[in-house]
Design a protein around this motif. Structure first.
Motif, PDB file in Angstrom:
ATOM      1  N   LEU A   1     -25.816  -0.774  30.071  1.00  0.00           N
ATOM      2  CA  LEU A   1     -25.370   0.273  29.164  1.00  0.00           C
ATOM      3  C   LEU A   1     -24.641   1.387  29.912  1.00  0.00           C
ATOM      4  O   LEU A   1     -24.938   1.666  31.081  1.00  0.00           O
ATOM      5  N   ARG A   2     -23.726   2.033  29.215  1.00  0.00           N
ATOM      6  CA  ARG A   2     -23.039   3.230  29.725  1.00  0.00           C
ATOM      7  C   ARG A   2     -23.116   4.303  28.649  1.00  0.00           C
ATOM      8  O   ARG A   2     -22.795   4.043  27.482  1.00  0.00           O
ATOM      9  N   LEU A   3     -23.525   5.494  29.038  1.00  0.00           N
ATOM     10  CA  LEU A   3     -23.660   6.600  28.092  1.00  0.00           C
ATOM     11  C   LEU A   3     -22.865   7.786  28.612  1.00  0.00           C
ATOM     12  O   LEU A   3     -23.085   8.245  29.734  1.00  0.00           O
TER      13      LEU A   3
ATOM     14  N   VAL B   1     -13.137   6.940  33.732  1.00  0.00           N
ATOM     15  CA  VAL B   1     -12.737   6.707  32.341  1.00  0.00           C
ATOM     16  C   VAL B   1     -11.622   5.662  32.290  1.00  0.00           C
ATOM     17  O   VAL B   1     -11.048   5.284  33.310  1.00  0.00           O
ATOM     18  N   ILE B   2     -11.317   5.238  31.074  1.00  0.00           N
ATOM     19  CA  ILE B   2     -10.222   4.314  30.807  1.00  0.00           C
ATOM     20  C   ILE B   2      -8.953   5.146  30.628  1.00  0.00           C
ATOM     21  O   ILE B   2      -9.012   6.204  29.984  1.00  0.00           O
ATOM     22  N   PRO B   3      -7.796   4.738  31.101  1.00  0.00           N
ATOM     23  CA  PRO B   3      -7.486   3.568  31.909  1.00  0.00           C
ATOM     24  C   PRO B   3      -7.460   3.842  33.406  1.00  0.00           C
ATOM     25  O   PRO B   3      -6.807   3.116  34.148  1.00  0.00           O
ATOM     26  N   ALA B   4      -8.146   4.914  33.845  1.00  0.00           N
ATOM     27  CA  ALA B   4      -8.245   5.126  35.296  1.00  0.00           C
ATOM     28  C   ALA B   4      -9.018   3.978  35.950  1.00  0.00           C
ATOM     29  O   ALA B   4      -8.989   3.840  37.172  1.00  0.00           O
ATOM     30  N   ASP B   5      -9.683   3.148  35.131  1.00  0.00           N
ATOM     31  CA  ASP B   5     -10.457   2.047  35.689  1.00  0.00           C
ATOM     32  C   ASP B   5      -9.591   0.863  36.097  1.00  0.00           C
ATOM     33  O   ASP B   5     -10.087  -0.065  36.732  1.00  0.00           O
ATOM     34  N   VAL B   6      -8.321   0.860  35.735  1.00  0.00           N
ATOM     35  CA  VAL B   6      -7.444  -0.267  36.049  1.00  0.00           C
ATOM     36  C   VAL B   6      -7.120  -0.243  37.536  1.00  0.00           C
ATOM     37  O   VAL B   6      -6.748   0.809  38.073  1.00  0.00           O
TER      38      VAL B   6
ATOM     39  N   GLY C   1     -14.490  -0.732  30.464  1.00  0.00           N
ATOM     40  CA  GLY C   1     -14.545   0.035  31.696  1.00  0.00           C
ATOM     41  C   GLY C   1     -14.382  -0.787  32.961  1.00  0.00           C
ATOM     42  O   GLY C   1     -14.649  -0.286  34.058  1.00  0.00           O
ATOM     43  N   ASP C   2     -13.940  -2.037  32.811  1.00  0.00           N
ATOM     44  CA  ASP C   2     -13.766  -2.895  33.982  1.00  0.00           C
ATOM     45  C   ASP C   2     -12.293  -3.162  34.266  1.00  0.00           C
ATOM     46  O   ASP C   2     -11.958  -4.104  34.975  1.00  0.00           O
ATOM     47  N   GLY C   3     -11.435  -2.324  33.700  1.00  0.00           N
ATOM     48  CA  GLY C   3     -10.003  -2.496  33.910  1.00  0.00           C
ATOM     49  C   GLY C   3      -9.333  -3.377  32.881  1.00  0.00           C
ATOM     50  O   GLY C   3      -8.134  -3.632  32.991  1.00  0.00           O
ATOM     51  N   THR C   4     -10.071  -3.849  31.893  1.00  0.00           N
ATOM     52  CA  THR C   4      -9.492  -4.661  30.823  1.00  0.00           C
ATOM     53  C   THR C   4      -9.655  -3.932  29.491  1.00  0.00           C
ATOM     54  O   THR C   4     -10.251  -2.869  29.433  1.00  0.00           O
TER      55      THR C   4
ATOM     56  N   ASN D   1     -15.373   1.084  39.114  1.00  0.00           N
ATOM     57  CA  ASN D   1     -15.299   0.667  37.714  1.00  0.00           C
ATOM     58  C   ASN D   1     -16.331  -0.438  37.490  1.00  0.00           C
ATOM     59  O   ASN D   1     -17.046  -0.853  38.419  1.00  0.00           O
ATOM     60  N   GLN D   2     -16.448  -0.900  36.276  1.00  0.00           N
ATOM     61  CA  GLN D   2     -17.502  -1.858  35.953  1.00  0.00           C
ATOM     62  C   GLN D   2     -17.284  -3.221  36.603  1.00  0.00           C
ATOM     63  O   GLN D   2     -18.179  -4.073  36.568  1.00  0.00           O
TER      64      GLN D   2
END
Lengths: 212, 648
Positions: B433-435, B454-459, B296-299, B484-485
């Protein structure tokens, strides 16, 4: 870089080889000619930006092969298009077009004054286009440039008149065709769109001394 | 060996004893450690070691046993189990080579030799996707370059159900969002996306035939990578029409753009689809799908696919997610050291009273040890009526190496009381943690909207799109928020949802908002000043700047849920055609009661109505349709929170 289909380079090489033997035996280089004229591309989108380009040309002709006079011509054309009041952006594009033409014309003297030349023409053309667009509200000052080369085939025709001591003057026209695609210079570079390749030109040429 | 040990002991050599103890410890644990976490450690080649590198859910198919009680299905909300393959005695798995033995593709021949029934379907980075006979799982588990083999992660569509209108429209159906974002003004200028290629990547495009040539143009290209990286799959994705509705919206906004519709299911399918779109010269990708198997941090693998597309000049537009009201994140807190996370002081559960929270519970849990976290594991526990019903650790077990668990649970009876707990089952370290709750119900207590992207909106390079209600102008409660994270603000824009399409009568969710932005990007690409010999497109960064420029920034909710504002196509000042009317009137201050404002002036079309107080703070925003003979009320609640609007 425009990637499109190109006239096989080997065709030019074979042609040069075919001419090399007999050419070396009797070919003489005549006096150079210079010319000026206009050039027009066949593609409608190109013409909307660059309608008629000025052209300068330098010509070297060979003599001594019966009625065939192989000719090498180097030309230069340029143009720009500005749109300061575009819908989203102020923009400008510039193009530099450098065709190198190998002409194999059949030459016929009509009388002591007039002469015509007609024949095929094979061209390698290099081109460079620059583009810039500004959207100040969006902090965009975008620039880009790209280069390409085309191989083209076509036909040429010239009508020359001797001016006595002032050399000869001629009117020349050519029509060239190439198969090319419009490549994407910025963005997804896999994207290509068809383009109507080719151009036509009309020139006034002058040979300052001797026969053209 | 015995003689050696006796000599060591007799000599009283402490270092030697320590050496022997350490060697014994390493040998006992090396079998369960991925190669790149254990350094040079290699798993044992004993007869049972192969099971430590196979997904426990796949093992349960190989050696059928009772599912943990209360669990629904073997795939979980984030993973795919192809039932058709299972009926044939086969299974599709994602094999993770961990990057230790080179790219997965380089290992293809080795794996196919070692597992004769395997069919290699494709690869992305260290992951490869294969199908194989269940009977050959032992052979797969024994492959030397295998880190782990798991069920393939899957994406989840981001639509929200809404009731259909009472009087469905006939004829050409155009999303209300088209005019809302200013696309019709571009159409009037002759800008409709002509010459631009837009890819819609989704799970399914069912019912295309019914709207082919009307809502979808006839020159649309389609290809299915659904469980088929070779591109020969089922375009309907098993009967899913979500992608069809998304494609309709792109066509509404950019009717001249050529559409490329591709459906996928797994990350390897996605990578193959994007490769194809790249080769077709697509400039914009619309993806109304969320993925959850990543940090969730873009990777991560899916994020890397999206980033790679952006780096190759394709703007990736992704739905932000519908998890703002179905999400919790926080540092693991355990003051009483009982292993259970404390959501608040003394509160160790997310509580659902009898009759609350729905009948099915789907959760995904991740933590910040991506990707491998064998020494530290957290699990989701579902308690029903005071008794522990199921734990995600029952499903995944000690051999599962990833910082990810998920669980699906059904209430045994409608009136049961359900508590969801997070337990640290292995290790002692702290973690973040992420739930996520993914069954369509809000998470309820302790929920946090921030970070639910959500992924890949976190990029960072991806354009993430949240959702606002098209007729009211208010942010949807479920529209996922950033950052994002890694702290990158998200989503950039919010687009309209609850719009009409021919496929889904009222199409809601960030799924609906996303294709509006993709279509807008296509219009902007066409509006770029043309080149002659070359197409000089806006770059991805320039497209983002143009969309940021055009975004509407007013409204307090907007600043919370959308970094740039509401999706609007930029309209240069000289071309603006809006009519602005200002009305100023006084009310008692401070108002203790809601204020109703009735508009009796009737005008056709959509109108933006904004209320500001005398300090310029925005207090209400709505979009109204005021046909003749219709009046509208706006409710102003005195509990607003706002900030001074600029330019007032």
């Amino acid at each position: 870089m425009t990637s499109g289909k190109r006239t096989p380079l080997c065709l030019l090489i074979l042609l040069a080889l075919a001419l090399a033997g007999p050419a070396r035996a009797s070919l003489k280089v005549g006096p150079p000619s210079i010319g000026t004229g206009i050039l027009r591309f066949h593609d409608a989108d190109l013409r909307s930006l660059y309608d008629r380009l000025p052209q300068l040309v330098f010509i070297l002709r060979g003599h001594g092969l019966s009625q065939i006079s192989p000719t090498l011509a180097v030309a230069c054309s340029w143009a720009s298009h500005r749109d300061p009041d575009g819908f989203l952006a102020a923009s400008e594009t510039q193009v530099l077009f450098l065709p190198v033409m190998l002409q194999i014309p059949w030459e016929q003297h009509l009388n002591g004054t007039w002469m015509i030349r007609v024949g095929p023409q094979f061209t390698w053309a290099g081109l460079r286009e620059e583009w810039n667009a500004t959207v100040s509200e969006a902090q965009i000052d975008a620039t880009g440039h790209s280069t390409a080369s085309w191989l083209a085939a076509g036909v040429m025709g010239e009508l020359w008149a001797r001016l006595g001591g002032a050399g000869s003057v001629g009117l020349a026209a050519d029509w060239n065709w190439t198969s090319a695609d419009r490549a994407t210079a910025r963005g997804n570079r896999e994207r290509e769109t068809p383009m109507e390749g080719g151009w036509s030109g009309l020139r006034l040429c002058w040979t300052p001394f001797g026969r053209p | 060996m015995r003689a050696f040990a006796r000599r060591v002991l007799l000599a009283g050599s402490r270092p030697a004893l320590l050496w022997l103890a350490g060697a014994a410890f390493l040998l006992a644990n090396a079998a369960s450690l991925p190669a790149n976490e254990a350094g040079a450690a290699q798993p044992e080649r004993s007869a049972s070691a192969w099971t430590t590198r196979i997904d426990p859910r796949a093992l349960r198919l190989y050696q059928p046993s009772a599912q943990p009680q209360g669990a629904r299905g073997a795939g979980g909300p984030g993973f795919d189990l192809d039932d058709r393959l299972a009926q044939m005695g086969r299974i599709r798995l994602m094999i993770d080579t961990g990057g230790n033995c080179g790219d997965a593709q380089a290992l293809r021949e080795e794996f196919l030799r070692g597992v004769p029934s395997a069919r290699w379907e494709g690869h992305v980075g260290p992951w490869a996707q294969i199908t194989l006979d269940l009977a050959e799982l032992p052979a797969l588990g024994g492959m030397p370059c295998l880190t782990f083999a798991m069920l393939p992660p899957k994406g989840i569509s981001l639509a929200e159900p809404h009731p259909s209108p009472a009087d469905p429209r006939s004829g050409a159906i155009v999303s209300q969002g088209t005019g809302e974002i200013g696309a019709q003004r571009y159409h009037q200028r002759g800008l409709d996306g002509q010459g631009i290629r837009v890819g819609v990547v989704d799970l399914g495009f069912a019912n295309l035939a019914q709207i082919w040539g009307t809502e979808i143009p006839v020159d649309t290209e389609t290809r299915s990578f659904y469980q088929s990286p070779a591109g020969e799959g089922d375009l309907t994705g098993g009967g899913d029409d979500h992608g069809t509705a998304c494609a309709e919206i792109v066509h509404d906004v950019a009717p001249g753009a050529q559409l490329y519709l591709v459906n996928i299911f797994t990350p390897v399918d996605l990578a193959a689809a994007v490769d194809w779109l790249r080769g077709e010269g697509v400039s914009v990708i619309s993806h109304s799908i969320g993925w959850f198997f990543g940090p969730g941090d873009g990777t991560g693998t899916v994020s890397d696919i999206a980033r790679g597309a952006c780096e190759d000049g394709m703007l990736w537009v992704n739905a932000a997610g519908n998890q703002a009201d179905a999400y919790w994140e926080g540092d693991f807190q355990d003051a009483d050291t009982d292993g259970l996370n404390e959501f608040a002081v003394g509160d160790e559960s997310i509580h659902y009273a009898a009759g609350e929270g729905g009948s099915g519970f789907d959760f995904i849990l991740t933590w910040d040890r991506w990707p491998y976290s064998t020494a530290l594991t957290f699990a989701v526990e579902i308690w029903e009526d005071g008794a522990r019903a199921i734990s995600s650790d029952d499903l995944y077990g000690a051999t599962w190496p990833y910082a990810y668990h998920d669980i699906s649970f059904s209430r045994s009876h409608p009136a049961s009381v359900v508590d969801v707990r997070l337990r640290r089952v292995r290790g002692t370290e702290e973690a973040h943690l992420r739930l996520f709750r993914l069954d369509g119900h809000p998470i309820g207590e302790h929920g946090t909207a921030q970070g639910s992207i959500v992924i890949p909106a976190d990029v960072p390079e991806v354009l993430a799109v949240g959702a606002y209600r098209v007729l009211e102008g208010s942010l949807e409660d479920f529209s996922s928020q950033g950052p994002n994270q890694a702290g990158v603000p998200k989503p950039e824009l919010c687009g309209p949802d609850r719009v009409q399409t021919a496929t889904i009568a009222t199409f809601g969710g960030t799924s609906a908002a996303c294709p509006h932005a993709a279509g807008a990007a296509a219009l902007l690409l066409e509006a770029a000043p043309p080149g002659g010999f070359f197409d000089f497109h806006w770059t991805v960064d320039e497209l983002r700047r143009l969309l940021a420029w055009g975004a509407e920034t007013e409204g307090p909710e907007v600043s919370d849920g959308c970094v740039w504002g509401l999706l609007r196509l930029p309209e240069p000042d000289s071309a603006a055609e809006t009519t602005r009317v200002e009305l100023v009137f006084r009310v008692p201050s401070p108002s203790r009661a809601p204020l109703r404002i009735e508009f009796t002036r009737t005008l056709p079309g959509l109108h933006h109505i904004r209320l500001h107080d005398l300090e310029g703070r925005s207090i209400a925003t709505t979009v109204l349709s005021l046909p003749p003979s219709h009046a509208e009320e706006i409710l102003w609640s005195p509990s607003f929170s706002g900030r001074p609007a600029t330019g007032w």
